[in-house]
Design an enzyme around this catalytic site. Structure first.
Site, PDB file in Angstrom:
ATOM      1  CG  HIS A  23      -1.980  -1.054   1.214  1.00 19.95           C
ATOM      2  ND1 HIS A  23      -3.254  -0.881   0.748  1.00 19.95           N
ATOM      3  CD2 HIS A  23      -1.927  -2.344   1.638  1.00 19.95           C
ATOM      4  CE1 HIS A  23      -3.947  -2.001   0.892  1.00 19.95           C
ATOM      5  NE2 HIS A  23      -3.154  -2.907   1.420  1.00 19.95           N
ATOM      6  CG  HIS A  68      -2.458  -1.144  14.997  1.00 19.07           C
ATOM      7  ND1 HIS A  68      -3.270  -2.027  15.659  1.00 19.07           N
ATOM      8  CD2 HIS A  68      -1.227  -1.694  15.005  1.00 19.07           C
ATOM      9  CE1 HIS A  68      -2.556  -3.065  16.055  1.00 19.07           C
ATOM     10  NE2 HIS A  68      -1.313  -2.888  15.670  1.00 19.07           N
ATOM     11  CE1 TYR A  94      -2.318  -4.582   9.187  1.00 18.18           C
ATOM     12  CE2 TYR A  94      -2.236  -2.424   8.176  1.00 18.18           C
ATOM     13  CZ  TYR A  94      -2.644  -3.738   8.154  1.00 18.18           C
ATOM     14  OH  TYR A  94      -3.375  -4.206   7.102  1.00 18.18           O
ATOM     15  CG  ASN A 129      -8.030  -4.182   1.162  1.00 21.05           C
ATOM     16  OD1 ASN A 129      -7.363  -3.185   1.405  1.00 21.05           O
ATOM     17  ND2 ASN A 129      -7.523  -5.397   1.156  1.00 21.05           N
TER      18      ASN A 129
HETATM   19  C1  HEM Z   1      -8.227  -8.237   5.158  1.00 21.35           C
HETATM   20  C2  HEM Z   1      -6.977  -8.159   4.897  1.00 21.35           C
HETATM   21  C3  HEM Z   1      -6.232  -6.871   4.797  1.00 21.35           C
HETATM   22  C4  HEM Z   1      -6.678  -5.616   4.530  1.00 21.35           C
HETATM   23  C5  HEM Z   1      -8.096  -5.164   4.268  1.00 21.35           C
HETATM   24  C6  HEM Z   1      -5.540  -4.732   4.561  1.00 21.35           C
HETATM   25  C7  HEM Z   1      -5.585  -3.370   4.349  1.00 21.35           C
HETATM   26  C8  HEM Z   1      -4.518  -2.531   4.408  1.00 21.35           C
HETATM   27  C9  HEM Z   1      -4.541  -1.134   4.095  1.00 21.35           C
HETATM   28  C10 HEM Z   1      -5.780  -0.360   3.684  1.00 21.35           C
HETATM   29  C11 HEM Z   1      -3.299  -0.659   4.254  1.00 21.35           C
HETATM   30  C12 HEM Z   1      -2.848   0.749   3.973  1.00 21.35           C
HETATM   31  C13 HEM Z   1      -2.937   1.572   5.200  1.00 21.35           C
HETATM   32  C14 HEM Z   1      -2.548   2.979   4.889  1.00 21.35           C
HETATM   33  O1  HEM Z   1      -3.238   3.614   4.071  1.00 21.35           O
HETATM   34  O2  HEM Z   1      -1.560   3.454   5.467  1.00 21.35           O
HETATM   35  C15 HEM Z   1      -2.474  -1.735   4.675  1.00 21.35           C
HETATM   36  C16 HEM Z   1      -1.144  -1.631   4.951  1.00 21.35           C
HETATM   37  C17 HEM Z   1      -0.424  -2.657   5.459  1.00 21.35           C
HETATM   38  N1  HEM Z   1      -0.856  -3.950   5.664  1.00 21.35           N
HETATM   39 FE1  HEM Z   1      -2.645  -4.692   5.350  1.00 21.35          FE
HETATM   40  N2  HEM Z   1      -4.429  -5.458   4.863  1.00 21.35           N
HETATM   41  C18 HEM Z   1      -4.815  -6.777   5.023  1.00 21.35           C
HETATM   42  C19 HEM Z   1      -4.034  -7.830   5.373  1.00 21.35           C
HETATM   43  C20 HEM Z   1      -2.795  -7.684   5.877  1.00 21.35           C
HETATM   44  C21 HEM Z   1      -2.047  -8.733   6.501  1.00 21.35           C
HETATM   45  C22 HEM Z   1      -2.534 -10.163   6.696  1.00 21.35           C
HETATM   46  C23 HEM Z   1      -0.874  -8.202   6.889  1.00 21.35           C
HETATM   47  C24 HEM Z   1       0.273  -8.831   7.605  1.00 21.35           C
HETATM   48  C25 HEM Z   1       0.201  -9.905   8.323  1.00 21.35           C
HETATM   49  C26 HEM Z   1      -0.873  -6.805   6.473  1.00 21.35           C
HETATM   50  C27 HEM Z   1       0.162  -5.930   6.641  1.00 21.35           C
HETATM   51  C28 HEM Z   1       0.173  -4.630   6.234  1.00 21.35           C
HETATM   52  C29 HEM Z   1       1.310  -3.767   6.380  1.00 21.35           C
HETATM   53  C30 HEM Z   1       2.657  -4.141   6.955  1.00 21.35           C
HETATM   54  C31 HEM Z   1       0.933  -2.517   5.886  1.00 21.35           C
HETATM   55  C32 HEM Z   1       1.760  -1.256   5.826  1.00 21.35           C
HETATM   56  C33 HEM Z   1       1.402  -0.431   7.045  1.00 21.35           C
HETATM   57  C34 HEM Z   1       2.230   0.820   7.212  1.00 21.35           C
HETATM   58  O3  HEM Z   1       3.366   0.861   6.739  1.00 21.35           O
HETATM   59  O4  HEM Z   1       1.724   1.747   7.846  1.00 21.35           O
HETATM   60  N3  HEM Z   1      -2.056  -6.516   5.888  1.00 21.35           N
HETATM   61  N4  HEM Z   1      -3.243  -2.884   4.769  1.00 21.35           N
END
Ligand code: HEM
Length: 753
Positions: free
Chosen positions: A131, A395, A418, A203
């Site tokens: 993202h 988060h 996160y 999402n």
């Molecule tokens: C339903 C499943 C998921 C959805 C809807 C989702 C949604 C999102 C969204 C919208 C962001 C962007 C946030 C922003 O705008 O700063 C994001 C970032 C991220 N997601 Fe997910 N995600 C999902 C699953 C996962 C999973 C399973 C993991 C790890 C185990 C993960 C790890 C991350 C990480 C590391 C970031 C970057 C956060 C940051 O640097 O601030 N996500 N996710």
């Protein structure tokens, strides 16, 4: 600049500049950089910094511990008329380093040089691991009160207004990648509630590739560019992605959403949002329900065509962020309703046989309607991209009392991930004190010190229990609105690395999605799979994915197999007998068209009064008119926004033709599509190309006066969705009606029923 001159009021400067360019600028068309029009000469009279643009907002000025400061948001911006060091000392010169004589060398004592270069050297921070590419906006959430029975969350009480910040994103691309790639979109919302921040990290698709967070690095490694050549950027059309999803078949449902039109949204404003996981709500009596969160856009769910998405990748890689900012600037505030699907909180955690802890499954809206609980309006763009959109940190554990998590194994893993990544991305543990992340509730934690500590904590006893700080901070009791983890019973079970058996069904809901699509949407899905698999190098991967497609639907599989030149395999599992869910289709309804772009091709010799009237009518309808002419500047007294050289059909939702423009002097045949065919001499070839593209992309087209000739030359006169009339106003009204359906769908041929 002469530092002895008094600073001039900002207002005077802005007004003087505006006067100078009056009549030339068009403040009503969004997109002007800066809050005041520039002068030709370099400004030299000192004055305070210009204010942000009218539509821009910034985080409320709160202290690092959540108290209101009362200061305007501009208090966080630069102050005073004069250039200073970071310590506030005024500087006379920032163009020359301090040297031993004009020919150098530079002296080590030049603090200003070292400060300027050192800070610049450290301007970049790691981009998000996923993202990375995103755009944000501020807004307001107003609760309807309809959720009061099921949750004690204060911000959901009737009429309660809560400040929010939303960040939309793509998943796969780097920070500088294009907006319109085929991908899932993030839709993360930070509600600054007075009971603590609530982050709904959603999402634009309701299901996910994996059922357990431990697989997240696997899917992301597979989908990101190949590690050896670092290609392809921001797309899934490559071997490693299809290798993984064809082997790991629980990914098939999310994959089909990506291959559908949902993977290429028209706009962030026309996307749904889904919390994906099931959450648990708890009311004041301690009663619980399970819920899924949904965002429903006021403008409906609309997508680009694949060709539009690809052209935009080159012509306007910022298409989605520009659309978001421009819509807010134009006053067409993007709106969504927040809704919940509500399920009884039973020990099985299932509804209608669907496992609510499986994030690869939806609950069709026909079985559990989405009940609206509030409205989100985005009404301010950020003042500074880095400070706000880049530094915001979401988060899933940011929950106010009344909302709790479930045991969904994907959600559980996210609760760890996160904050872990943000420690690195934002350079230490104090990122909740960055202005965009500051809570609007009083903060009294016992977290201390660390890099970039902004709070000045008083007292000597950041521990509990203590008597030296009089016992403060105190645990909140039941009457003091503490966050209580719902005491859910965890069934006695062996410790295992395994999924529930219900997670093994990987195909029935993919078939449900496929069967719910209209013929044109099915056609798009077939083309998307054929394109993506066609870009894979290895036949084994294509064959393996065809096997999954055979298990979803034989027609789908056969069509794609034909495109790939491979035999269609037989299913290896019985085809699921599932009823379609009409709510999943994007076609067949009518929606408002606020903030849509209306391209108007103007011939300088044509009906300019009529064009002026249409332009006003477009504004009055809440849309944005862009005049496209052979040259820039003015046509009559109308300002031109695009020339035939700079405009391209993909920027507009509909096209109006007010005249038949003969080829402009710069329409020299060149080796590019915009030069057009040799027989297009009577009409500028770039205008003909716009008409052809708009027609091919099933956009409404209207013409009057000389414009009708253009339709004839392009061979589209009299076809569906192409309207003509006696006046521009009449034509615009007809085109607006067509736009309500988003596209002229009958122009798309469909090979499947
Ligand atoms: C339903 C499943 C998921 C959805 C809807 C989702 C949604 C999102 C969204 C919208 C962001 C962007 C946030 C922003 O705008 O700063 C994001 C970032 C991220 N997601 Fe997910 N995600 C999902 C699953 C996962 C999973 C399973 C993991 C790890 C185990 C993960 C790890 C991350 C990480 C590391 C970031 C970057 C956060 C940051 O640097 O601030 N996500 N996710």
């Amino acid at each position: 600049m002469d530092s002895s001159k008094p600073a001039k009021a900002v207002k005077d400067v802005v007004e003087a500049a505006a006067e100078k360019v009056a009549g030339v600028l068009t403040p009503d068309v969004p997109g002007a950089p800066g809050s005041a029009p520039p002068t030709v000469e370099e400004p030299t009279t000192p004055h305070d910094p210009l204010p942000p643009k009218a539509e821009q907002g910034a985080p409320e000025t709160r202290t690092p511990t959540g108290a209101k400061t009362g200061a305007p948001t501009t208090a966080n911006g630069q102050q005073g008329a004069f250039l200073t060091t970071s310590q506030g000392a005024r500087l006379r010169d920032t163009d020359h380093s301090l040297k031993a004589g004009p020919r150098g060398p530079i002296l080590l004592q030049d603090h200003h040089f070292r400060e300027k270069i050192t800070h610049f050297d450290h301007e970049r921070i790691p981009e998000r691991v996923v993202h990375a590419r995103g755009a944000g906006a501020h807004g307001l959430f107003t609760a309807y009160g309809t959720a009061e029975k099921v949750t004690k969350a204060g911000f959901l009480k009737k009429g309660r207004e809560t400040e929010v910040f939303v960040r939309f994103s793509t998943v796969l691309g780097s920070r500088g990648s294009a907006d319109t790639v085929r991908d899932t979109r993030g839709f993360a919302t930070k509600f600054y509630t007075d009971e603590g921040t609530f982050d709904l990290v959603a999402n634009n698709m309701p299901v996910f590739f994996i059922q357990d967070a431990i697989k997240f690095p696997d899917i992301i490694h597979a989908a990101k560019p190949h590690p050896d050549r670092e290609i392809p950027q921001a797309q899934s059309a490559h071997d490693t992605f299809w290798d993984f999803v064809s082997l790991h078949t629980e990914a098939q449902h999310h994959t089909m959403w990506n291959m559908s039109d949902r993977g290429i949204p028209r706009s962030y404003r026309t996307m749904e949002g889904f919390g994906v996981h099931t959450f648990r709500l708890v009311n004041a009596a301690g009663e619980t329900v399970l819920v899924k969160f949904h965002w429903k856009p006021k403008l409906g769910v609309h997508s680009l065509t694949w060709e539009e998405a690809q052209l935009l990748g080159g012509i306007d890689p910022d298409f989605h962020r520009r659309d978001l900012y421009d819509a807010i600037e134009a006053g067409a505030y993007p709106e969504w309703e927040l809704g919940i699907q509500v399920f009884p909180d039973t020990p099985e955690e299932t509804f209608a046989g669907i496992d609510l802890l499986d994030p690869t499954k939806i609950v069709p809206e026909e079985l559990a309607p989405v009940q609206p609980i509030g409205r989100l309006t985005l009404n301010r763009t950020p003042t500074n991209f880095f400070a706000e959109t880049e530094q915001v940190a979401f988060h899933l554990g940011h929950l106010p009392p009344g909302i709790d998590v479930t045991n969904d194994p994907l959600l559980q893993g996210r609760l760890f991930s996160y904050v872990d990544t943000q420690l690195t991305r934002l350079g230490g543990p104090n990122f909740s004190q960055i202005p965009i992340n500051r809570p609007h509730a009083p903060v009294n934690d016992m977290l201390r010190d660390g890099f970039h500590q902004h709070a000045v904590h008083a007292g000597v006893a950041p521990y509990r229990p203590n008597s030296l700080d009089g016992g403060n901070p105190f645990p909140a009791g039941d009457d003091e609105n503490a966050f209580v983890d719902v005491p859910v019973t965890v069934a006695e079970a062996p410790k295992v690395r395994a999924n529930p058996v219900s997670f093994d069904d990987h195909y029935s809901q993919v078939r449900l999605f496929w069967l719910s699509m209209s013929p044109v949407e099915k056609e798009h899905i077939i083309r998307a799979y054929t394109f993506e698999l066609g870009k894979c190098y290895h036949q084994a991967i294509k064959e393996r994915q065809l096997q999954s497609l055979a298990n979803i639907d034989p027609v789908l599989c056969a069509e794609i197999a034909t495109g790939l030149g491979l035999p269609a395999p037989q299913p290896t599992v019985p085809l699921a007998d599932v009823p379609p869910s009409p709510a999943l289709s994007q076609v067949g309804r009518e929606w408002p068209s606020d903030g849509r772009m209306v391209g108007i091709v103007v011939d300088p010799d044509a009906d300019l009064d009529g064009v002026g009237q249409v332009r006003r009518a477009v504004f009055a309808a809440g849309m944005v008119p862009l005049l496209i002419a052979p040259h820039g500047g003015l046509v009559g007294d109308l300002p031109v926004q695009r020339t035939f050289a700079t405009g391209r059909s993909v920027e507009f939702d509909v096209l109006l033709l007010a005249g038949a423009s003969a080829p402009a002097p710069d329409a020299i045949p060149a080796r590019e599509a915009t030069a057009g065919a040799a027989d297009s001499a009577a009409v500028d070839p770039r205008v003909l190309l716009m008409v052809e593209e708009c027609w091919r992309h099933a956009k409404a087209i209207g013409a009057w006066g000389g414009g009708v000739t253009v339709l004839e030359r392009a061979g589209v006169a009299g076809t569906p969705g192409v309207v003509t009339g006696d006046s521009g106003a009449e034509v615009f009204t007809a085109v607006q009606r067509l736009l309500a359906a988003h596209r002229v769908w009958e122009r798309f041929p469909a090979s499947v029923a």
